[in-house]
Enzyme design. Structure first.
Site, PDB file in Angstrom:
ATOM      1  N   GLU A 114      -6.777   4.605   7.898  1.00 40.34           N
ATOM      2  CA  GLU A 114      -6.752   5.891   7.467  1.00 40.34           C
ATOM      3  C   GLU A 114      -8.082   6.472   6.949  1.00 40.34           C
ATOM      4  O   GLU A 114      -8.153   7.828   7.324  1.00 40.34           O
ATOM      5  CB  GLU A 114      -5.387   6.199   6.505  1.00 40.34           C
ATOM      6  CG  GLU A 114      -4.147   6.117   7.444  1.00 40.34           C
ATOM      7  CD  GLU A 114      -3.074   5.368   6.663  1.00 40.34           C
ATOM      8  OE1 GLU A 114      -3.022   5.547   5.528  1.00 40.34           O
ATOM      9  OE2 GLU A 114      -2.042   5.176   7.385  1.00 40.34           O
ATOM     10  N   LYS A 173       0.058   4.092  -0.011  1.00 40.58           N
ATOM     11  CA  LYS A 173      -0.493   5.193   0.303  1.00 40.58           C
ATOM     12  C   LYS A 173      -0.410   6.683  -0.754  1.00 40.58           C
ATOM     13  O   LYS A 173      -0.331   6.743  -1.825  1.00 40.58           O
ATOM     14  CB  LYS A 173      -0.008   5.578   1.909  1.00 40.58           C
ATOM     15  CG  LYS A 173      -0.216   4.379   2.518  1.00 40.58           C
ATOM     16  CD  LYS A 173       0.177   4.623   4.029  1.00 40.58           C
ATOM     17  CE  LYS A 173      -0.001   3.201   4.781  1.00 40.58           C
ATOM     18  NZ  LYS A 173      -0.021   3.207   6.138  1.00 40.58           N
ATOM     19  N   GLU A 216      -5.430  -5.047  10.688  1.00 43.03           N
ATOM     20  CA  GLU A 216      -4.603  -3.930  10.731  1.00 43.03           C
ATOM     21  C   GLU A 216      -4.929  -3.262  12.028  1.00 43.03           C
ATOM     22  O   GLU A 216      -5.528  -2.354  12.106  1.00 43.03           O
ATOM     23  CB  GLU A 216      -4.548  -2.939   9.625  1.00 43.03           C
ATOM     24  CG  GLU A 216      -4.039  -3.630   8.275  1.00 43.03           C
ATOM     25  CD  GLU A 216      -3.478  -2.542   7.381  1.00 43.03           C
ATOM     26  OE1 GLU A 216      -2.472  -2.876   6.874  1.00 43.03           O
ATOM     27  OE2 GLU A 216      -4.168  -1.626   7.163  1.00 43.03           O
ATOM     28  N   GLY A 238       2.241   2.344  10.616  1.00 42.39           N
ATOM     29  CA  GLY A 238       3.448   3.292  10.796  1.00 42.39           C
ATOM     30  C   GLY A 238       3.711   3.718  11.842  1.00 42.39           C
ATOM     31  O   GLY A 238       4.547   4.911  12.232  1.00 42.39           O
ATOM     32  N   ASN A 289       0.809  -1.322  -0.007  1.00 42.19           N
ATOM     33  CA  ASN A 289       0.071   0.078  -0.105  1.00 42.19           C
ATOM     34  C   ASN A 289       1.008   1.352   0.168  1.00 42.19           C
ATOM     35  O   ASN A 289       1.432   1.634   1.070  1.00 42.19           O
ATOM     36  CB  ASN A 289      -0.936  -0.081   1.244  1.00 42.19           C
ATOM     37  CG  ASN A 289      -1.746   1.191   1.500  1.00 42.19           C
ATOM     38  OD1 ASN A 289      -1.699   2.224   0.653  1.00 42.19           O
ATOM     39  ND2 ASN A 289      -2.398   1.264   2.645  1.00 42.19           N
ATOM     40  N   HIS A 303      -9.384   1.102   5.120  1.00 41.96           N
ATOM     41  CA  HIS A 303      -8.244   1.135   5.597  1.00 41.96           C
ATOM     42  C   HIS A 303      -8.453   2.211   6.661  1.00 41.96           C
ATOM     43  O   HIS A 303      -9.190   3.226   6.543  1.00 41.96           O
ATOM     44  CB  HIS A 303      -7.156   1.663   4.506  1.00 41.96           C
ATOM     45  CG  HIS A 303      -5.632   1.871   5.036  1.00 41.96           C
ATOM     46  ND1 HIS A 303      -5.505   2.832   6.060  1.00 41.96           N
ATOM     47  CD2 HIS A 303      -4.904   0.853   5.276  1.00 41.96           C
ATOM     48  CE1 HIS A 303      -4.310   2.394   6.373  1.00 41.96           C
ATOM     49  NE2 HIS A 303      -3.772   1.588   5.673  1.00 41.96           N
ATOM     50  N   SER A 329       3.245  -1.995  10.378  1.00 44.62           N
ATOM     51  CA  SER A 329       4.919  -2.032  10.587  1.00 44.62           C
ATOM     52  C   SER A 329       5.199  -3.372  10.421  1.00 44.62           C
ATOM     53  O   SER A 329       6.323  -3.726  10.958  1.00 44.62           O
ATOM     54  CB  SER A 329       4.873  -1.688  11.982  1.00 44.62           C
ATOM     55  OG  SER A 329       4.859  -0.257  12.533  1.00 44.62           O
TER      56      SER A 329
HETATM   57  P1  PGA Z   1       2.806   0.500   7.780  1.00 35.54           P
HETATM   58  O1  PGA Z   1       1.536   0.719   7.038  1.00 35.54           O
HETATM   59  O2  PGA Z   1       3.344  -0.832   7.219  1.00 35.54           O
HETATM   60  O3  PGA Z   1       3.572   1.488   7.217  1.00 35.54           O
HETATM   61  O4  PGA Z   1       2.711   0.204   9.174  1.00 35.54           O
HETATM   62  C1  PGA Z   1       0.274  -0.382   6.771  1.00 35.54           C
HETATM   63  C2  PGA Z   1      -0.807  -0.141   6.079  1.00 35.54           C
HETATM   64  O5  PGA Z   1      -1.307   1.043   6.630  1.00 35.54           O
HETATM   65  O6  PGA Z   1      -1.506  -0.890   5.207  1.00 35.54           O
END
Ligand code: PGA
Length: 256
Positions: free
Chosen positions: A97, A12, A165, A171, A10, A95, A211
């Site tokens: 976010e 983003k 997640e 993140g 992803n 997601h 992460s």
């Molecule tokens: P990250 O994000 O690996 O940077 O923690 C995962 C995601 O948001 O799908």
């Protein structure tokens, strides 16, 4: 039948069109050789068409990061499922976010899942609890609630993908342990079992995300319930993403 492992990147809101093309050209030769698993790249919308051209005939698949549920019409700035269906195979839905920055509700997530499935675009449905929910011991309730809401009225779920997640792990560098993630993924699978029966529960792929790095991917892939990962930060670093995918491919071979 064994579930085919999947690693989805992803990206983003990272990479301009030229940066995306540069990154994919850097990644492609290495990733192309890795077999026995599904490799999916989810760049920003603006790069999908050009990346589709680059990836045509390769073993990599494309996904989008979001969609809007109406088929077409006066929704300035939005992108519909039929638009994406011409460009990619997968779409990330719900997601954290989207849920927490853009206020997406369970009911919107459900409409998006239905809109995607209608045009044979496979949703990667994200669910996960926030830190305070985790600390209050509400993980089970939050995750099953989000999942049931996302799948409300969906009659077939065998082909879609679910990503667990935990919001506190995205993140932050504070990844869930393999055991923690496996436990919640097992809960998701048993929820699917209750909704759709044994065959679907066995077939549906459930990923962990939050992460994930080259250093911890195997911890997740070793878990019996986890079928792969949704990778954010590490997916836009060619060396890291290659390492995550190659370790997964290697492990997949061992299981055969
Ligand atoms: P990250 O994000 O690996 O940077 O923690 C995962 C995601 O948001 O799908």
């Amino acid at each position: 039948m064994q579930r085919i492992p999947m690693i989805a990147g992803n990206w983003k809101m990272n990479t301009t069109l030229s940066e995306a093309l540069k990154l994919v050209k850097e990644m492609l030769p290495g990733l192309e050789k890795l077999e026995g698993m599904e490799k999916v790249l989810c760049p920003p919308f603006v790069s999908l068409a050009a990346m589709q051209n680059l990836l045509r005939g390769t073993s990599l698949k494309l996904g989008a990061q979001n969609l809007y549920y109406a088929e077409k019409g006066a929704y300035t700035g939005e992108i519909s499922a039929p638009m994406l269906a011409e460009l990619c195979d997968y779409v990330i839905v719900g997601h954290s976010e989207r849920r927490h920055i853009f206020g997406e509700t369970d009911s919107m997530v459900n409409k998006k899942v239905q809109a995607a499935l209608k045009v044979h675009l496979l949703p990667i449905i994200c669910v996960g609890e926030k830190l305070e929910e985790n600390e209050a011991g509400r993980t089970r309730e939050v995750v099953t609630g989000q999942l049931k809401a996302a799948l409300d009225g969906v009659s077939e779920a065998g082909e879609l993908v679910i990503a667990y997640e935990p919001v506190w792990a995205i993140g932050t560098g504070k990844a869930a342990t393999g055991r923690q993630a496996n436990e919640t993924v097992a809960l998701i699978r048993s929820t699917i079992l209750g909704l759709y029966g044994e065959k679907t529960a066995h077939n549906v792929r459930i990923l962990y995300g939050g992460s994930v790095t080259p250093a911890n991917i195997l911890e997740y892939m070793k878990q019996p319930q986890i079928d792969g990962a949704l990778v954010g930060g590490a997916s836009i670093k060619a060396i890291d993403f290659f390492s995550i995918v190659s370790q997964t491919a290697e492990m997949g071979k061992k299981c055969e």
